[in-house]
Design an enzyme around this catalytic site. Structure first.
Site, PDB file in Angstrom:
ATOM      1  N   CYS A   1     -15.312  -0.890  -4.865  1.00 39.94           N
ATOM      2  CA  CYS A   1     -16.676  -0.712  -4.399  1.00 39.94           C
ATOM      3  C   CYS A   1     -17.470   0.775  -5.236  1.00 39.94           C
ATOM      4  O   CYS A   1     -17.789   1.627  -4.471  1.00 39.94           O
ATOM      5  CB  CYS A   1     -16.772  -0.484  -2.807  1.00 39.94           C
ATOM      6  SG  CYS A   1     -15.423   1.211  -2.137  1.00 39.94           S
TER       7      CYS A   1
ATOM      8  N   ASP B   1      -7.586  -4.725  -5.519  1.00 37.69           N
ATOM      9  CA  ASP B   1      -8.666  -4.036  -4.797  1.00 37.69           C
ATOM     10  C   ASP B   1      -8.173  -2.523  -4.866  1.00 37.69           C
ATOM     11  O   ASP B   1      -7.973  -1.971  -3.794  1.00 37.69           O
ATOM     12  CB  ASP B   1      -9.146  -4.611  -3.573  1.00 37.69           C
ATOM     13  CG  ASP B   1     -10.480  -3.907  -2.864  1.00 37.69           C
ATOM     14  OD1 ASP B   1     -11.272  -3.643  -3.559  1.00 37.69           O
ATOM     15  OD2 ASP B   1     -10.384  -3.587  -1.647  1.00 37.69           O
TER      16      ASP B   1
ATOM     17  N   ASP C   1       0.902  -1.232   0.050  1.00 35.67           N
ATOM     18  CA  ASP C   1      -0.086  -0.095  -0.087  1.00 35.67           C
ATOM     19  C   ASP C   1       0.898   1.320  -0.058  1.00 35.67           C
ATOM     20  O   ASP C   1       1.740   1.297   0.378  1.00 35.67           O
ATOM     21  CB  ASP C   1      -1.028   0.077   1.255  1.00 35.67           C
ATOM     22  CG  ASP C   1      -2.260   0.704   0.785  1.00 35.67           C
ATOM     23  OD1 ASP C   1      -3.244   0.376   0.677  1.00 35.67           O
ATOM     24  OD2 ASP C   1      -2.185   2.312   1.072  1.00 35.67           O
TER      25      ASP C   1
HETATM   26  N1  SAM Z   1      -8.288  -4.123  -0.044  1.00 36.89           N
HETATM   27  C1  SAM Z   1      -8.397  -3.007   1.145  1.00 36.89           C
HETATM   28  C2  SAM Z   1      -9.176  -3.677   2.178  1.00 36.89           C
HETATM   29  O1  SAM Z   1     -10.028  -4.680   1.948  1.00 36.89           O
HETATM   30  O2  SAM Z   1      -9.153  -3.493   3.518  1.00 36.89           O
HETATM   31  C3  SAM Z   1      -8.891  -1.944   0.560  1.00 36.89           C
HETATM   32  C4  SAM Z   1      -8.075  -1.054  -0.374  1.00 36.89           C
HETATM   33  S1  SAM Z   1      -8.467   0.601  -0.823  1.00 36.89           S
HETATM   34  C5  SAM Z   1      -9.912   0.351  -1.790  1.00 36.89           C
HETATM   35  C6  SAM Z   1      -7.312   1.091  -1.987  1.00 36.89           C
HETATM   36  C7  SAM Z   1      -5.857   1.061  -1.414  1.00 36.89           C
HETATM   37  O3  SAM Z   1      -5.086   1.217  -2.665  1.00 36.89           O
HETATM   38  C8  SAM Z   1      -5.719   2.306  -0.431  1.00 36.89           C
HETATM   39  O4  SAM Z   1      -5.368   2.114   0.731  1.00 36.89           O
HETATM   40  C9  SAM Z   1      -4.580   3.063  -1.215  1.00 36.89           C
HETATM   41  O5  SAM Z   1      -3.603   3.779  -0.234  1.00 36.89           O
HETATM   42  C10 SAM Z   1      -4.130   2.136  -1.940  1.00 36.89           C
HETATM   43  N2  SAM Z   1      -3.091   2.532  -3.419  1.00 36.89           N
HETATM   44  C11 SAM Z   1      -3.491   3.350  -4.089  1.00 36.89           C
HETATM   45  N3  SAM Z   1      -2.735   3.441  -5.138  1.00 36.89           N
HETATM   46  C12 SAM Z   1      -1.552   2.471  -4.690  1.00 36.89           C
HETATM   47  C13 SAM Z   1      -0.431   1.814  -5.465  1.00 36.89           C
HETATM   48  N4  SAM Z   1       0.040   2.771  -6.463  1.00 36.89           N
HETATM   49  N5  SAM Z   1       0.229   1.108  -4.939  1.00 36.89           N
HETATM   50  C14 SAM Z   1      -0.487   0.326  -3.790  1.00 36.89           C
HETATM   51  N6  SAM Z   1      -1.385   0.663  -3.075  1.00 36.89           N
HETATM   52  C15 SAM Z   1      -2.185   1.686  -3.599  1.00 36.89           C
END
Ligand code: SAM
Length: 369
Positions: A235, A180, A133
């Site tokens: 979502c 996700d 993340d």
């Molecule tokens: N899967 C998580 C859960 O069920 O608890 C929720 C994920 S949330 C929808 C999306 C996440 O992607 C956020 O925490 C954000 O910080 C992360 N994110 C955004 N861009 C990213 C990247 N390039 N690499 C890794 N994580 C990233």
């Protein structure tokens, strides 16, 4: 329909306890066990009620359903990580990915980590769950959550998933990936208003930026050399972030196809491309969950790839043939319209000449008289 409310969904964390033990615990606390739900309608009825009882969900094993007003935030089973408060739809991606015990898995955009802990429970803390993340704060929260949930097979990294090298020997055995990514969150109840309040172009721009990232993240996941299954979820209720992303990625990665997941699930992907019915959608009105979308990609075996190419070729031939047929039809139509034009010209010429003849005859008659 409009009055529907979400029940309280509770996932039993099998790393710390079992479904039977949790049921026994709640019964001792005075809750009545109403058994396993048989339909979504039954859950809908149930969600209108209040009181001390619960059902077992019909789709997700280890998921209990309580009336909406039930609050577990101070319950000792929750504070000790035996129970995870997780919406039913958000349990779908890890459940459908279903890595075997001991598998090497990646959770690409993992924080705050509910799906990571579910993945760890599915692989029974054996094997490895690499979780990435970008957000330091969310990753710190995740670390606490995983500790409380008894997860020990994780390797967390505060890293951009897009920059993770798929050919790094560390990820050589990764067979399952959960993607996700960040999304509009338009399926979440409090996000719906925010999104409808946004000005049209602002919303469009935001959706475009999000879906560009979603495509890159999903495409990157499919590039890991040993990956067999990749689950994609959002979502969001927007086609741009869901079916449109899946359709483009399928075209770019012919090595992968979609799995027709959970056939008994009532709400499927929007009919925007062949095979979209393999994807799942979720909504408050249809499935009594938050708005959600899931698609499961599977690497094609060489035999499946061969068949797929053959089918594609025959589809192309068919398409070409039907295009040609349509071209011919156009010709026929234009031919017949030319003919009918000619015919109508003929008719008017005929009628013109007959009128002339009639006039001449009339004139002759008048001259005679
Ligand atoms: N899967 C998580 C859960 O069920 O608890 C929720 C994920 S949330 C929808 C999306 C996440 O992607 C956020 O925490 C954000 O910080 C992360 N994110 C955004 N861009 C990213 C990247 N390039 N690499 C890794 N994580 C990233």
């Amino acid at each position: 329909m409009l009055g529907r409310v979400l029940p309280r969904y509770v996932r039993v964390n099998t790393l710390k306890t079992s479904l039977d033990d949790v049921i026994t615990y709640f019964k001792r606390q005075g809750y009545a066990n109403k058994g396993k739900a048989r339909s979504i309608e039954e859950l809908v009825d149930f969600a209108q009620k209040s009181g001390k009882f619960f059902l077992q969900d019909l789709h997700i094993p280890n998921l209990l359903v309580f009336p909406p007003s039930t609050d577990f935030h101070n319950d000792s089973l929750y504070t000790s990580g035996h129970l995870i408060l997780q919406d039913k739809a958000s349990c779908l991606p890890a459940l459908l990915l279903d890595p075997p015990v001991g598998a090497c898995v990646i959770d690409a955009c993992a924080a705050p980590g509910n799906k990571t802990s579910q993945l760890a429970a599915i692989v029974q803390n054996k094997g490895k769950v690499f979780a990435f993340d970008l957000d330091t704060k969310r990753l710190a929260t995740m670390s606490t959550l995983l500790l409380r949930a008894g997860v020990t097979c994780q390797e967390l990294a505060n890293q951009d998933f897009l920059k993770v090298n798929p050919c790094d020997p560390k990820y050589q055995k990764v067979s399952h990936i959960l993607v996700d990514p960040s999304c509009s969150g338009s399926g979440m109840p409090n996000q719906m208003r925010v999104l409808t309040d946004e000005a049209g172009s602002e919303k469009e721009e935001r959706l475009q930026a999000l879906s560009a990232f979603q495509r890159r993240a999903l495409s990157h996941a499919l590039s890991f050399p040993s990956v067999q299954y990749v689950v994609y979820s959002t979502c969001s209720i927007h086609q741009q972030e869901n079916e449109d992303v899946v359709k483009d990625i399928l075209q770019q990665h012919p090595d992968f196809g979609l799995v027709n997941v959970l056939p008994s699930w009532p709400l499927r992907g929007l009919d925007t491309f062949a095979g979209s019915e393999c994807c799942l959608r979720a909504s408050l009105t249809e499935t009594l969950t938050n708005g959600f979308f899931v698609a499961l990609f599977k690497r094609r075996s060489p035999e499946e790839r061969r068949l797929y190419e053959e089918l594609k070729q025959s589809d192309l031939h068919q398409e070409e043939a039907s295009n040609r047929e349509n071209e011919n039809k156009d010709l026929v139509i234009s031919d017949s319209s030319v003919q009918s034009k000619r015919k109508s010209e003929q008719i008017s010429q005929d009628s013109a000449s007959s009128t002339k003849k009639k006039r001449k005859k009339k004139k002759r008659k008048t001259d005679q008289s």
